[in-house]
Design an enzyme around this catalytic site. Structure first.
Site, PDB file in Angstrom:
ATOM      1  CG  ASP A   1      35.519  41.224 103.127  1.00  0.00           C
ATOM      2  OD1 ASP A   1      35.390  42.443 102.912  1.00  0.00           O
ATOM      3  OD2 ASP A   1      34.554  40.464 103.317  1.00  0.00           O
TER       4      ASP A   1
ATOM      5  CG  HIS B   1      32.402  44.223 103.595  1.00  0.00           C
ATOM      6  ND1 HIS B   1      32.792  42.924 103.362  1.00  0.00           N
ATOM      7  CD2 HIS B   1      31.050  44.219 103.519  1.00  0.00           C
ATOM      8  CE1 HIS B   1      31.725  42.166 103.161  1.00  0.00           C
ATOM      9  NE2 HIS B   1      30.652  42.922 103.246  1.00  0.00           N
TER      10      HIS B   1
ATOM     11  CB  SER C   1      28.576  40.662 103.442  1.00  0.00           C
ATOM     12  OG  SER C   1      28.856  40.787 102.082  1.00  0.00           O
TER      13      SER C   1
END
Length: 923
Positions: free
Chosen positions: A191, A253, A573
């Protein structure tokens, strides 16, 4: 407050727990005899009918609607990777042989990455026009484009209850009652990195003071650096990686994803506790602080995760619409599973773009591809309208709403009208100085109306409004972004469709909006249903995807310290790390499980939800959108029996009913007899951008009961065919195995099935777009950034008709624009010359006609792909390229349909361009 969804997650258990006549009728009990539907499939309407904002009208021929290759390619070589029993030395020799052969043929190759453990080959910058020649070199197995992978989204602004998300999956029970925390399990997160300073990961709580690796974040690597950005349309485009040993997160994120997996914060003090709070984490950073990455960097990260000894790897990323499992990120992920690592990946956030929208790596055969379900409760800011409290989400890109003060509240029109959606002129005398209600969505009456949140807010602002209250056109909360070229300077907030209708009604007698500093926990009306953004399968080769679902809509988790410590995000996600954490709990509890067994066990105990677009009907959401349903990890941990395989991919039904054999294994101490039944789910068909929905009755034949001995297994043979009235649609349903005696709702086993009704090659390959016929020949008229002969930013094209002239200078080259309606096995372009005095195109002497060929092509959604020709072809002598002389040419496009036979004319579509002239200046 937690709401129990009586129409969603608990529904399957209620249908299957008993064997009364009503339950059997609803579930469609399987007998040796087929039961036909009396009236055929039910038409349930289209996506547009049901409030989904689908592509409408004819898009402009601009970069906004165009996609094009990155200029980099994966070159797959014949030796097996080491994870599949190959040798690193053999792969290395093949790489050197390939480079030597390319050099000998005069093909420039600039290597970007070398792979040997999970994938065999290299990624390299290769001129698009040389790709066909590369594919023909000895030892090359295949060539695939390196795709840009979009940057994960930023935070939204309302805060759900993390505890409700854990309760939806059974993770709360696994932690509090079964005592599992994921201890001893390593989970890799591919990520944007992880903020190791965050106290919920054992960090110091002060930015830049926790050494990496740490006690919780035990491994990882930064593959790109802060400034990396692969988005060639961005002003910040910087495609050169600057690797670093510390995978710190400056985007957010990855920290959010890692928190869902394994944060271990003090919840009493506002911290977050993840699904598996004692796992060890690996941080594999593949994004810079802003922008996109590329798929070859992701494969490099997967190889590093394998070397670091991860037990589970999570990928909350993917290439939307690349629905072929042959794509390298999917193949590398499958090979990771073969090496003993459980791979979890998000299925994608393109649900509003219709079917066949799932992406790699989530479409990998052995990958657990995860759909998103909405959380059941959210904590939101509150405004008041004449005493009514209304929860809202502030819009990103607009000023924060004040916490006091009042404004008149006005409405533009009744919900559903063009006026309500601001597609008619916004009257300044009505909205000046007021808060104005505007409905989300487009208007069929005004196909040219820009329906974006930004456009709606800007129109209101320009008319003098003091604030905008956007309301949904489907159930649920949402988080709009109103960022744009002209700044939005007034507050913009979003509310549910129910509140929007109530507030619109209140304005009839005059209404006042009052800002407050209050927050409140509210029930999410879409809680327990599949999220509106969650992508649809099947895969291009008709495998059932997604596999499972988990909470992904409105999830509160950790965020980098410098960005606020905590934030709320929505997306698949967020659902994938729920599953990755659940896998860690399952592996801790049952360390004997192999990587390929984990998915089956989770699918057996999952709970499918009712249809999110009309829950009142009580029909099940399409299988190819939710997989087996919401995971229940506590039930998977405690299960004594399991069914393999955990899902059935039936392929196309043209050849008649499909027979499959299931194996039911009983690890318990007593024999178990199951009653078998099934339930159909909704089917989808028609335009993949705006699919239609139907419900048919499948013909499922299997024994009415099955007895499985203690400590043994038994086989269940099942024959399945779709409703005879279904054609050219994706269909599916659920097989149920319910214990006849002593059963509880947790003892029911489920197996999803899905397939394609009819002849798969009967689908259109190359379609039109709106009123514009595609494919078409086009000329580039404007471009902000040209790389080679391809425009990657700010492109505009005009249709080029018969006799168009191209100078082959500064991007003035023939461009073929295609709209790929459904996935393709391959797309080939050839160039032919039209000699003076002849009407039949012919090959150019000394040159091969092949311009390029792409294998395993995903569909285009609401737009088109651009492929250019630079006026050269490979020499028939096999070395180098020849620049063709000026003259008249045509380009021929051949599309082989997915799983098609190139020798069958019905499986191939061909288009030939108008004749055009190449006329280089000075010649």
């Amino acid at each position: 407050m937690t709401q129990k969804d009586t129409g969603g997650a608990t529904r399957r258990r209620r249908l299957c727990a008993g064997l009364g006549a009503t339950a059997l009728l609803l579930a469609g009990t399987a007998t040796p005899f087929a039961v036909a539907a009396e009236s055929g499939p039910q038409d349930l309407g289209s996506a547009a009918d049901l409030g989904v904002a689908v592509p409408t009208g004819t898009p402009d021929l601009t970069q906004e609607y165009a996609t094009s290759p990155t200029g980099a390619w994966f070159v797959e070589l014949e030796p097996r990777p080491t994870s599949r029993g190959g040798s690193a030395a053999a792969v290395g020799r093949a790489q050197e042989a390939f480079l030597a052969q390319a050099k000998g043929q005069g093909i420039p190759v600039e290597v970007r990455q070398r792979f040997s453990s999970l994938w065999s080959g290299v990624s390299a910058r290769i001129d698009d026009d040389d790709v066909a020649a590369v594919a023909d070199l000895p030892g090359v197995a295949a060539v695939h484009p390196v795709l840009e992978v979009d940057a994960p989204q930023q935070a939204s602004s309302f805060e759900p209850e993390m505890l409700t998300a854990l309760a939806m999956t059974g993770a709360d029970v696994a932690q509090s009652e079964l005592g599992h925390t994921g201890a001893g399990i390593r989970v890799g997160v591919v990520d944007t990195g992880i903020d190791t300073d965050h106290p919920d990961f054992g960090g110091s709580g002060t930015d830049g003071t926790t050494a990496f690796p740490s006690a919780r974040v035990v491994a990882g690597y930064d593959f790109v650096g802060d400034d990396f950005n692969a988005d060639d349309s961005s002003p910040g485009y910087q495609p050169v990686p600057a690797p670093d040993g510390d995978p710190d997160d400056c985007q957010g994120h990855g920290t959010h994803v890692a928190g869902i997996v394994g944060a271990n914060g003090d919840t009493a003090a506002g911290g977050v506790r993840g699904v598996a709070p004692e796992v060890e984490l690996g941080a594999y950073r593949v994004f810079g602080c802003e922008g996109s990455t590329t798929s070859d960097i992701i494969v490099a990260a997967l190889e590093r995760a394998l070397a670091d000894g991860m037990d589970v790897v999570n990928q909350s990323l993917g290439a939307a619409f690349q629905s072929w499992p042959e794509y390298p990120t999917a193949v590398a992920s499958d090979n990771l599973v073969a090496a003993g690592v459980v791979m979890v990946a998000s299925i994608g956030n393109s649900g509003a773009s219709g079917t066949w929208s799932a992406g790699a790596p989530g479409v990998g055969d052995d990958v657990i591809g995860v759909a998103s379900f909405d959380n059941t409760a959210v904590t939101a800011q509150v405004l008041e309208v004449d005493g009514r409290e209304v929860a809202y989400s502030p819009g990103a890109g607009a000023p924060q709403p004040p916490t006091s003060g009042s404004l008149p509240l006005v409405a533009l029109g009744a919900p559903g009208t063009a006026a309500a959606r601001s597609c008619e002129a916004v009257p300044a005398d009505l909205v000046a100085g007021a808060a104005v209600l505007i409905e989300r969505g487009a208007s069929a009456a005004y196909p040219g109306c820009d329906p974006t949140f930004y456009a709606k807010a800007l129109r209101a602002q320009q008319a003098g409004a003091a604030a905008v209250v956007l309301y949904n056109n489907v159930p649920g909360m949402f988080s709009p972004s109103v960022a744009g070229a002209v700044p939005i300077t007034i507050p913009v907030v979003a509310v549910t469709n129910t509140d929007g209708a109530a507030l619109t009604a209140a304005t009839a007698d005059g209404a006042t909006l009052t800002w407050t500093d209050q927050v409140g926990s509210v029930q999410n009306p879409t809680g327990g249903l599949v999220s509106s953004f969650s992508s649809y399968g099947l895969t291009a080769d008709l495998q059932l995807k997604p596999d499972l679902g988990a909470p992904g809509g409105s999830i509160y988790s950790t965020y980098p310290l410098e960005n606020g410590r905590y934030a709320t995000l929505s997306g698949t996600s967020m659902s994938a790390p729920h599953v990755a954490g659940a896998v860690a709990l399952l592996l801790e509890a049952r360390p004997d499980l192999g990587a390929t067994e984990v998915r089956d066990l989770l699918q057996n105990s999952a709970e499918p939800a009712v249809w999110s677009l009309n829950r009142r009907l009580g029909f099940l959401e399409p299988v190819h959108r939710q997989g087996a349903g919401m995971i229940q990890v506590d039930e998977a941990i405690l299960a004594d029996t399991r069914v393999t395989p955990g899902k059935l991919s039936l392929g196309e039904s043209e050849g008649g009913p499909v027979e499959r054999t299931l194996t039911v294994t009983n690890d318990g101490e007593a024999d178990v007899t199951y009653a078998t039944s099934f339930e159909d789910a909704i089917s989808t068909g028609g335009n993949p951008d705006a699919p239609g929905f139907t419900l048919g009755t499948s013909d499922v034949q299997m024994p009415a009961t099955l007895t499985v001995p203690a400590g043994g297994s038994a086989e269940l043979v099942v024959s399945i065919a779709p409703d005879a009235g279904l054609d050219l649609v994706q269909y599916g349903g659920y097989l149920r195995l319910t214990p006849v005696e002593g059963s509880t709702e947790d003892d029911v086993l489920g197996v999803p099935f899905a397939g394609f009704a009819g002849d798969y090659q009967g689908l259109e390959a190359l379609g039109d777009l709106g009123t514009t016929p595609f494919p078409l020949l086009a000329s580039l008229t404007a471009c902000d950034r040209l790389i080679g002969v391809g425009c990657v930013a700010g492109g505009e094209w005009d249709v080029a008709g018969e006799g168009a002239v191209f100078t082959m200078v500064d991007g003035d080259v023939p461009s073929v624009l295609t709209h790929v309606e459904h996935p393709l096995q391959s797309l080939t372009i050839r160039a032919y010359r039209v000699l003076p005095g002849t009407a039949t195109p012919s090959e150019v002497r000394g040159a091969k006609s092949l311009v390029g060929v792409e294998e395993h092509v995903g569909r285009d959604s609401g737009g088109f792909s651009v492929r250019t020709w630079d006026g050269t072809l490979a020499k028939t002598s096999g070395k180098g390229r020849i620049t063709l002389p000026d003259g008249v040419y045509v380009l021929e496009v051949t599309a082989l349909k997915a799983l098609g036979d190139p020798a069958n004319p019905a499986h191939v579509e061909t288009w030939t361009s108008p004749a055009f002239t190449v006329d280089r200046p000075g010649r």
